[in-house]
Design a protein around this motif. Structure first.
Motif, PDB file in Angstrom:
ATOM      1  N   ASP A 116      -4.797  12.769  -1.793  1.00 18.07           N
ATOM      2  CA  ASP A 116      -5.607  11.973  -3.432  1.00 18.07           C
ATOM      3  C   ASP A 116      -5.105  10.696  -3.206  1.00 18.07           C
ATOM      4  O   ASP A 116      -5.607   9.983  -3.289  1.00 18.07           O
ATOM      5  CB  ASP A 116      -5.198  12.758  -4.967  1.00 18.07           C
ATOM      6  CG  ASP A 116      -3.347  12.622  -4.467  1.00 18.07           C
ATOM      7  OD1 ASP A 116      -2.465  11.879  -3.552  1.00 18.07           O
ATOM      8  OD2 ASP A 116      -2.637  12.747  -5.660  1.00 18.07           O
ATOM      9  N   ASN A 117      -4.103  10.116  -2.503  1.00 22.58           N
ATOM     10  CA  ASN A 117      -3.542   8.995  -1.525  1.00 22.58           C
ATOM     11  C   ASN A 117      -4.764   8.482  -1.404  1.00 22.58           C
ATOM     12  O   ASN A 117      -5.050   6.990  -1.693  1.00 22.58           O
ATOM     13  CB  ASN A 117      -1.888   9.224  -1.838  1.00 22.58           C
ATOM     14  CG  ASN A 117      -1.650   7.627  -1.905  1.00 22.58           C
ATOM     15  OD1 ASN A 117      -1.940   6.677  -2.388  1.00 22.58           O
ATOM     16  ND2 ASN A 117      -1.922   6.744  -0.723  1.00 22.58           N
ATOM     17  N   VAL A 118      -4.987   8.661  -0.371  1.00 22.03           N
ATOM     18  CA  VAL A 118      -5.836   8.269   0.597  1.00 22.03           C
ATOM     19  C   VAL A 118      -7.679   8.625   0.509  1.00 22.03           C
ATOM     20  O   VAL A 118      -7.574   7.536   0.611  1.00 22.03           O
ATOM     21  CB  VAL A 118      -5.649   9.175   1.919  1.00 22.03           C
ATOM     22  CG1 VAL A 118      -6.253   8.876   3.183  1.00 22.03           C
ATOM     23  CG2 VAL A 118      -4.272   9.376   2.281  1.00 22.03           C
ATOM     24  N   VAL A 119      -7.598   9.073  -0.434  1.00 21.34           N
ATOM     25  CA  VAL A 119      -8.664   8.622  -1.380  1.00 21.34           C
ATOM     26  C   VAL A 119      -8.976   7.980  -1.834  1.00 21.34           C
ATOM     27  O   VAL A 119     -10.252   7.023  -1.821  1.00 21.34           O
ATOM     28  CB  VAL A 119      -9.250  10.152  -2.003  1.00 21.34           C
ATOM     29  CG1 VAL A 119     -10.234  10.318  -2.394  1.00 21.34           C
ATOM     30  CG2 VAL A 119      -9.233  11.470  -0.596  1.00 21.34           C
ATOM     31  N   HIS A 120      -8.093   7.678  -2.536  1.00 14.93           N
ATOM     32  CA  HIS A 120      -7.972   6.617  -3.482  1.00 14.93           C
ATOM     33  C   HIS A 120      -7.803   5.206  -2.698  1.00 14.93           C
ATOM     34  O   HIS A 120      -8.762   4.051  -2.973  1.00 14.93           O
ATOM     35  CB  HIS A 120      -6.873   6.865  -4.411  1.00 14.93           C
ATOM     36  CG  HIS A 120      -6.567   4.855  -4.290  1.00 14.93           C
ATOM     37  ND1 HIS A 120      -7.379   4.432  -5.861  1.00 14.93           N
ATOM     38  CD2 HIS A 120      -5.323   4.740  -4.577  1.00 14.93           C
ATOM     39  CE1 HIS A 120      -6.965   3.094  -6.436  1.00 14.93           C
ATOM     40  NE2 HIS A 120      -5.546   3.213  -5.367  1.00 14.93           N
ATOM     41  N   ARG A 121      -6.592   5.330  -1.500  1.00 13.06           N
ATOM     42  CA  ARG A 121      -6.644   3.845  -1.031  1.00 13.06           C
ATOM     43  C   ARG A 121      -8.115   3.692  -0.023  1.00 13.06           C
ATOM     44  O   ARG A 121      -8.573   2.445   0.023  1.00 13.06           O
ATOM     45  CB  ARG A 121      -5.969   3.986   0.295  1.00 13.06           C
ATOM     46  CG  ARG A 121      -3.486   4.152   0.020  1.00 13.06           C
ATOM     47  CD  ARG A 121      -3.809   2.934  -0.431  1.00 13.06           C
ATOM     48  NE  ARG A 121      -2.374   3.124  -0.505  1.00 13.06           N
ATOM     49  CZ  ARG A 121      -1.495   2.576  -1.089  1.00 13.06           C
ATOM     50  NH1 ARG A 121      -2.468   1.238  -2.483  1.00 13.06           N
ATOM     51  NH2 ARG A 121      -0.590   2.341  -1.544  1.00 13.06           N
ATOM     52  N   LEU A 122      -8.915   4.929   0.080  1.00 13.27           N
ATOM     53  CA  LEU A 122      -9.999   4.221   1.191  1.00 13.27           C
ATOM     54  C   LEU A 122     -11.346   3.888  -0.028  1.00 13.27           C
ATOM     55  O   LEU A 122     -12.497   3.123   0.733  1.00 13.27           O
ATOM     56  CB  LEU A 122     -10.420   5.667   1.689  1.00 13.27           C
ATOM     57  CG  LEU A 122      -9.612   6.072   3.025  1.00 13.27           C
ATOM     58  CD1 LEU A 122     -10.385   7.500   3.099  1.00 13.27           C
ATOM     59  CD2 LEU A 122     -10.050   5.135   3.851  1.00 13.27           C
ATOM     60  N   GLY A 123     -11.207   3.664  -1.367  1.00 12.06           N
ATOM     61  CA  GLY A 123     -11.787   3.168  -2.168  1.00 12.06           C
ATOM     62  C   GLY A 123     -13.145   4.783  -2.574  1.00 12.06           C
ATOM     63  O   GLY A 123     -13.584   4.494  -3.472  1.00 12.06           O
ATOM     64  N   PHE A 124     -13.248   5.591  -2.291  1.00  8.86           N
ATOM     65  CA  PHE A 124     -14.011   7.485  -2.920  1.00  8.86           C
ATOM     66  C   PHE A 124     -13.549   7.697  -3.947  1.00  8.86           C
ATOM     67  O   PHE A 124     -14.816   7.917  -5.030  1.00  8.86           O
ATOM     68  CB  PHE A 124     -13.974   8.079  -1.748  1.00  8.86           C
ATOM     69  CG  PHE A 124     -14.193   8.211  -0.505  1.00  8.86           C
ATOM     70  CD1 PHE A 124     -15.122   6.987  -0.066  1.00  8.86           C
ATOM     71  CD2 PHE A 124     -13.418   8.721   0.467  1.00  8.86           C
ATOM     72  CE1 PHE A 124     -15.570   6.915   0.761  1.00  8.86           C
ATOM     73  CE2 PHE A 124     -13.462   8.589   1.565  1.00  8.86           C
ATOM     74  CZ  PHE A 124     -14.677   7.963   2.232  1.00  8.86           C
ATOM     75  N   GLY A 125     -12.076   6.734  -4.594  1.00 10.58           N
ATOM     76  CA  GLY A 125     -11.542   6.924  -6.019  1.00 10.58           C
ATOM     77  C   GLY A 125     -11.537   5.931  -6.585  1.00 10.58           C
ATOM     78  O   GLY A 125     -10.089   4.315  -5.995  1.00 10.58           O
ATOM     79  N   ALA A 126     -11.623   6.110  -8.152  1.00 11.84           N
ATOM     80  CA  ALA A 126     -11.366   4.650  -8.321  1.00 11.84           C
ATOM     81  C   ALA A 126      -9.865   4.164  -8.659  1.00 11.84           C
ATOM     82  O   ALA A 126      -8.888   3.096  -8.553  1.00 11.84           O
ATOM     83  CB  ALA A 126     -12.194   4.475  -9.067  1.00 11.84           C
ATOM     84  N   SER A 127      -8.992   5.740  -8.384  1.00 10.55           N
ATOM     85  CA  SER A 127      -7.882   5.522  -9.552  1.00 10.55           C
ATOM     86  C   SER A 127      -7.526   6.829  -8.366  1.00 10.55           C
ATOM     87  O   SER A 127      -8.364   7.642  -8.097  1.00 10.55           O
ATOM     88  CB  SER A 127      -7.559   5.511 -10.640  1.00 10.55           C
ATOM     89  OG  SER A 127      -8.692   6.332 -11.214  1.00 10.55           O
ATOM     90  N   ARG A 128      -5.790   7.014  -8.383  1.00  7.10           N
ATOM     91  CA  ARG A 128      -5.707   7.965  -7.594  1.00  7.10           C
ATOM     92  C   ARG A 128      -5.942   9.616  -8.693  1.00  7.10           C
ATOM     93  O   ARG A 128      -6.241  10.797  -8.415  1.00  7.10           O
ATOM     94  CB  ARG A 128      -3.975   7.902  -7.505  1.00  7.10           C
ATOM     95  CG  ARG A 128      -4.237   7.135  -6.421  1.00  7.10           C
ATOM     96  CD  ARG A 128      -2.103   6.879  -6.464  1.00  7.10           C
ATOM     97  NE  ARG A 128      -1.805   6.398  -5.142  1.00  7.10           N
ATOM     98  CZ  ARG A 128      -1.665   5.035  -5.706  1.00  7.10           C
ATOM     99  NH1 ARG A 128      -1.598   4.500  -6.569  1.00  7.10           N
ATOM    100  NH2 ARG A 128      -1.213   4.268  -4.286  1.00  7.10           N
ATOM    101  N   ALA A 129      -6.211   9.659  -9.950  1.00 12.20           N
ATOM    102  CA  ALA A 129      -6.792  10.536 -10.857  1.00 12.20           C
ATOM    103  C   ALA A 129      -8.404  10.711 -10.626  1.00 12.20           C
ATOM    104  O   ALA A 129      -7.912  11.655 -10.802  1.00 12.20           O
ATOM    105  CB  ALA A 129      -6.347  10.048 -12.883  1.00 12.20           C
ATOM    106  N   GLN A 130      -9.105   9.709 -10.717  1.00 14.45           N
ATOM    107  CA  GLN A 130      -9.785  10.251 -10.172  1.00 14.45           C
ATOM    108  C   GLN A 130      -9.950  11.184  -8.748  1.00 14.45           C
ATOM    109  O   GLN A 130     -10.789  11.977  -8.781  1.00 14.45           O
ATOM    110  CB  GLN A 130     -10.875   9.168  -9.817  1.00 14.45           C
ATOM    111  CG  GLN A 130     -12.125   9.239 -10.826  1.00 14.45           C
ATOM    112  CD  GLN A 130     -13.357   8.152  -9.919  1.00 14.45           C
ATOM    113  OE1 GLN A 130     -13.498   7.549  -8.998  1.00 14.45           O
ATOM    114  NE2 GLN A 130     -14.481   8.218 -10.903  1.00 14.45           N
TER     115      GLN A 130
END
Length: 220
Positions: free
Chosen positions: A101-115
């Protein structure tokens, strides 16, 4: 301990700094920390005396809230890091940073870690071409993380959720590139795909926290 479901801006105010829990809002003038940079509550502006224990506790709480994990899970990461050769604090941060979830957020796929967690749980993220729906999945070097294409046979509810996730994705990826991607990640915005180049070192983890204080807190 159940996951916190209250207003996340309150958590940032409690730490008196941005934890970037609410996506683009954290970069705007609407950020609660910029408007009221003091802890919430009746006595928020009157707290002055701080003990060493309180300093350690605040660092622990800040780190846990940044990555959005429960207390029980957070402590398990610490116990696992304690058995890894080298500095425990650095190993602890590396484990948290490698969460999917952190990597997805870092890459910008999710606006936040929750998303990002929601996207993963809904099955919208692939790792090396295979669906992974576990937010705590630990990525490895050379793993490919990509956004799964919408399933034509999916229900209207899932289709609506997918549309919500990818809405504004292009602009979000551009913002991530302009703000700077961590050196251990690579992003192909056109293909909506990212790659883990290597396991990050402490200097490549942008999380602003004193991990040694967290180690001292759990070592009491």
């Amino acid at each position: 301990m159940a996951r916190y479901t209250g207003p996340v801006c309150r958590l940032c105010r409690r730490e008196t700094e941005k934890l970037f829990l609410k996506g683009d809002r954290c970069f705007s003038t609407k950020c609660a920390v910029e408007r009221r940079n003091y802890p919430p509550g009746q006595h928020g502006q009157g707290r002055k005396k701080v003990s060493q224990y309180a300093i350690q506790l605040r660092q622990k709480q800040k780190l846990r809230r940044i990555y959005g994990v429960s207390e029980k899970q957070f402590h398990r990461y610490f116990e696992k890091a304690a058995h890894i050769k080298g500095a425990t604090g650095e190993a602890f941060l590396k484990l948290l940073e490698r969460r999917l979830d952190n990597v997805v957020h870092r890459l910008g796929f999710g606006a936040s870690r929750a998303q990002a967690r929601q996207m993963i749980c809904h099955g919208h993220i692939n790792v090396n071409g295979r669906k992974v729906d576990i937010p705590s999945f630990l990525v490895k070097a050379n793993d490919l993380i990509s956004l799964k294409e919408k399933n034509k046979e999916s229900s209207d509810k899932n289709a609506a959720a997918y549309k919500n996730f990818v809405g504004g994705l292009g602009a979000r990826l551009e913002q991530v590139m302009s703000r700077g991607l961590p050196a251990w990640l690579e992003l192909d915005a056109a293909a909506r795909q990212g790659k883990v180049l290597h396991i990050p070192g402490r200097e490549e983890i942008p999380t602003q926290v004193n991990e040694q204080l967290v180690v001292e807190f759990y070592s009491r």
